[in-house]
Motif scaffolding. Structure first.
Motif, PDB file in Angstrom:
ATOM      1  N   LYS A   7     -15.193 -56.261  -1.888  1.00  0.00           N
ATOM      2  CA  LYS A   7     -13.732 -56.263  -1.764  1.00  0.00           C
ATOM      3  C   LYS A   7     -13.080 -56.892  -2.992  1.00  0.00           C
ATOM      4  CE  LYS A   7     -13.358 -58.261   2.299  1.00  0.00           C
ATOM      5  NZ  LYS A   7     -12.685 -58.763   3.518  1.00  0.00           N
ATOM      6  N   SER A   8     -13.671 -57.939  -3.501  1.00  0.00           N
ATOM      7  CA  SER A   8     -13.134 -58.604  -4.678  1.00  0.00           C
ATOM      8  C   SER A   8     -13.143 -57.674  -5.885  1.00  0.00           C
ATOM      9  CB  SER A   8     -13.943 -59.866  -4.980  1.00  0.00           C
ATOM     10  OG  SER A   8     -13.457 -60.520  -6.141  1.00  0.00           O
ATOM     11  N   ILE A   9     -14.242 -56.940  -6.050  1.00  0.00           N
ATOM     12  CA  ILE A   9     -14.341 -55.998  -7.171  1.00  0.00           C
ATOM     13  C   ILE A   9     -13.320 -54.880  -7.028  1.00  0.00           C
ATOM     14  CG2 ILE A   9     -15.829 -54.262  -8.250  1.00  0.00           C
ATOM     15  CD1 ILE A   9     -18.209 -56.093  -7.552  1.00  0.00           C
ATOM     16  N   ILE A  10     -13.166 -54.370  -5.819  1.00  0.00           N
ATOM     17  CA  ILE A  10     -12.202 -53.288  -5.579  1.00  0.00           C
ATOM     18  C   ILE A  10     -10.791 -53.754  -5.909  1.00  0.00           C
ATOM     19  CG2 ILE A  10     -11.115 -51.870  -3.786  1.00  0.00           C
ATOM     20  CD1 ILE A  10     -13.872 -51.709  -2.436  1.00  0.00           C
ATOM     21  N   GLU A  11     -10.456 -54.978  -5.516  1.00  0.00           N
ATOM     22  CA  GLU A  11      -9.127 -55.510  -5.814  1.00  0.00           C
ATOM     23  C   GLU A  11      -8.895 -55.548  -7.328  1.00  0.00           C
ATOM     24  OE1 GLU A  11      -6.330 -59.451  -4.983  1.00  0.00           O
ATOM     25  OE2 GLU A  11      -8.237 -59.207  -3.918  1.00  0.00           O
ATOM     26  N   GLY A  12      -9.897 -55.994  -8.080  1.00  0.00           N
ATOM     27  CA  GLY A  12      -9.773 -56.023  -9.536  1.00  0.00           C
ATOM     28  C   GLY A  12      -9.622 -54.633 -10.125  1.00  0.00           C
ATOM     29  N   LEU A  13     -10.371 -53.675  -9.601  1.00  0.00           N
ATOM     30  CA  LEU A  13     -10.275 -52.301 -10.087  1.00  0.00           C
ATOM     31  C   LEU A  13      -8.887 -51.720  -9.836  1.00  0.00           C
ATOM     32  CD1 LEU A  13     -13.726 -50.898  -8.879  1.00  0.00           C
ATOM     33  CD2 LEU A  13     -13.038 -51.333 -11.249  1.00  0.00           C
ATOM     34  N   LEU A  14      -8.334 -51.989  -8.665  1.00  0.00           N
ATOM     35  CA  LEU A  14      -7.004 -51.476  -8.334  1.00  0.00           C
ATOM     36  C   LEU A  14      -5.942 -52.117  -9.225  1.00  0.00           C
ATOM     37  CD1 LEU A  14      -7.148 -51.317  -4.426  1.00  0.00           C
ATOM     38  CD2 LEU A  14      -7.454 -49.452  -6.072  1.00  0.00           C
ATOM     39  N   PHE A  15      -6.126 -53.395  -9.529  1.00  0.00           N
ATOM     40  CA  PHE A  15      -5.196 -54.078 -10.421  1.00  0.00           C
ATOM     41  C   PHE A  15      -5.211 -53.433 -11.802  1.00  0.00           C
ATOM     42  CE2 PHE A  15      -4.568 -57.286 -13.747  1.00  0.00           C
ATOM     43  CZ  PHE A  15      -3.266 -57.677 -13.479  1.00  0.00           C
ATOM     44  N   LEU A  16      -6.394 -53.179 -12.336  1.00  0.00           N
ATOM     45  CA  LEU A  16      -6.525 -52.594 -13.667  1.00  0.00           C
ATOM     46  C   LEU A  16      -6.035 -51.149 -13.726  1.00  0.00           C
ATOM     47  CD1 LEU A  16      -9.983 -53.948 -14.877  1.00  0.00           C
ATOM     48  CD2 LEU A  16      -7.715 -54.640 -15.648  1.00  0.00           C
ATOM     49  N   SER A  17      -6.192 -50.417 -12.628  1.00  0.00           N
ATOM     50  CA  SER A  17      -5.792 -49.003 -12.625  1.00  0.00           C
ATOM     51  C   SER A  17      -4.285 -48.824 -12.564  1.00  0.00           C
ATOM     52  CB  SER A  17      -6.457 -48.272 -11.456  1.00  0.00           C
ATOM     53  OG  SER A  17      -5.942 -48.739 -10.212  1.00  0.00           O
ATOM     54  N   GLY A  18      -3.556 -49.879 -12.168  1.00  0.00           N
ATOM     55  CA  GLY A  18      -2.095 -49.831 -12.169  1.00  0.00           C
ATOM     56  C   GLY A  18      -1.530 -48.752 -11.270  1.00  0.00           C
ATOM     57  N   SER A  23      -9.183 -42.987  -6.639  1.00  0.00           N
ATOM     58  CA  SER A  23      -9.602 -42.381  -5.375  1.00  0.00           C
ATOM     59  C   SER A  23     -10.775 -43.182  -4.822  1.00  0.00           C
ATOM     60  CB  SER A  23     -10.018 -40.921  -5.583  1.00  0.00           C
ATOM     61  OG  SER A  23     -11.219 -40.857  -6.340  1.00  0.00           O
ATOM     62  N   VAL A  24     -11.018 -43.037  -3.515  1.00  0.00           N
ATOM     63  CA  VAL A  24     -12.148 -43.730  -2.897  1.00  0.00           C
ATOM     64  C   VAL A  24     -13.454 -43.286  -3.556  1.00  0.00           C
ATOM     65  CG1 VAL A  24     -13.449 -44.041  -0.763  1.00  0.00           C
ATOM     66  CG2 VAL A  24     -10.944 -44.029  -0.701  1.00  0.00           C
ATOM     67  N   ILE A  42     -11.860 -51.088   1.965  1.00  0.00           N
ATOM     68  CA  ILE A  42     -10.430 -50.930   1.690  1.00  0.00           C
ATOM     69  C   ILE A  42      -9.614 -51.168   2.953  1.00  0.00           C
ATOM     70  CG2 ILE A  42      -8.648 -49.238   1.087  1.00  0.00           C
ATOM     71  CD1 ILE A  42     -10.710 -48.034  -0.884  1.00  0.00           C
ATOM     72  N   GLU A  43     -10.064 -50.622   4.074  1.00  0.00           N
ATOM     73  CA  GLU A  43      -9.351 -50.832   5.331  1.00  0.00           C
ATOM     74  C   GLU A  43      -9.339 -52.317   5.693  1.00  0.00           C
ATOM     75  OE1 GLU A  43      -7.606 -48.720   7.045  1.00  0.00           O
ATOM     76  OE2 GLU A  43      -8.108 -47.081   5.661  1.00  0.00           O
ATOM     77  N   LYS A  60      -2.199 -46.159   0.151  1.00  0.00           N
ATOM     78  CA  LYS A  60      -2.978 -44.927   0.031  1.00  0.00           C
ATOM     79  C   LYS A  60      -1.980 -43.774  -0.033  1.00  0.00           C
ATOM     80  CE  LYS A  60      -5.564 -45.730   3.693  1.00  0.00           C
ATOM     81  NZ  LYS A  60      -6.632 -45.586   4.719  1.00  0.00           N
ATOM     82  N   ILE A  61      -1.851 -43.200  -1.232  1.00  0.00           N
ATOM     83  CA  ILE A  61      -0.855 -42.160  -1.466  1.00  0.00           C
ATOM     84  C   ILE A  61      -1.523 -40.945  -2.107  1.00  0.00           C
ATOM     85  CG2 ILE A  61       1.297 -41.566  -2.645  1.00  0.00           C
ATOM     86  CD1 ILE A  61       1.942 -44.564  -2.696  1.00  0.00           C
TER      87      ILE A  61
END
Length: 230
Positions: A7-18, A23-24, A42-43, A60-61
């Motif tokens: 979860k921590s890694i995913i949060e960082g990835l989402l931050f960087l992707s702006g 996508s999942v 993610i859920e 999620k868009i």
């Protein structure tokens, strides 16, 4: 990989992707985990953010996952957006602003040639803060955008016109660019009417714009992005 670390890694990835988000499937490929596990993470994060009262949420868009702000905080974001001169700018943004001021109209590629590094994020920041604006298109392949300063830029620095900028010979190349930028804004600082010391300091607080600062990303001489529209 344990679940909290994922979860921590995913949060960082989402931050960087702006704003582009990921996508999942993209996330799963990056973290080398099953799509189902990433979906569960993610859920779980969505619930965590809500329970903890975080200032951002996971959206999620159209098949893309991204970080977003909370609608109930919109009034504060509007204040930030419409007070461009009272929020801090990074050194990258200040250098870019100075180059645009002296060399306008100018394209992104020309700015990057002077700075020697990628400047897309700096330009995006300055446009959002209404300090520079698109003023036309260059007569070149791809018709790249030409940028110039705005009335907000002149108003804040107490300039009647762009001709009032000091020392027009500055910013011809990247040598001593940081020092010249500081000298310029120190001089412009003296022209500002009725601005408190606190406000002035906030403008020239050279904070990092985020991970991977632009100064670390050298311009590739083989890059053919001069045909880009940005």
């Amino acid at each position: 990989m344990d679940f909290p670390k994922l979860k921590s890694i995913i949060e960082g990835l989402l931050f960087l992707s702006g704003e582009e988000g990921l996508s999942v499937k993209q996330i799963a490929e990056i973290v080398d985990q099953r799509v189902e596990l990433v979906t569960d993470a993610i859920e779980d994060m969505i619930g965590d953010f809500a329970r903890q009262g975080r200032g951002v949420q996971i959206l999620k868009i159209a098949g893309v996952v991204q970080l977003g702000t909370l609608p109930e905080h919109a009034a504060y974001f509007e204040k930030l957006a419409y007070s461009p001169a009272r929020t801090s700018l990074s050194q990258a943004a200040l250098e870019t602003l100075a180059i645009v001021a002296y060399r306008q109209p100018i394209t992104r590629v020309e700015i990057e040639e002077i700075r020697g590094v990628k400047s897309e994020r700096a330009i995006h920041t300055l446009v959002n803060k209404d300090l520079i604006v698109e003023v036309g298109r260059a007569e070149a392949i791809g018709r790249p955008i030409l940028y110039g300063t705005t009335k907000s830029f002149l108003d804040y620095f107490g300039l009647a016109s762009i001709k009032d900028l000091p020392e027009p010979g500055l910013f011809e190349d990247s040598e001593n660019l940081e020092e010249e930028t500081q000298l310029l804004f120190n001089k412009l600082d003296m022209n500002q009417p009725d601005v408190s010391d606190t406000d002035v300091q906030s403008v020239f607080d050279f904070e990092e714009e985020g991970a991977f600062p632009e100064e670390d990303i050298a311009v590739d001489p083989e890059d053919d992005s001069s045909g880009s529209s940005s």
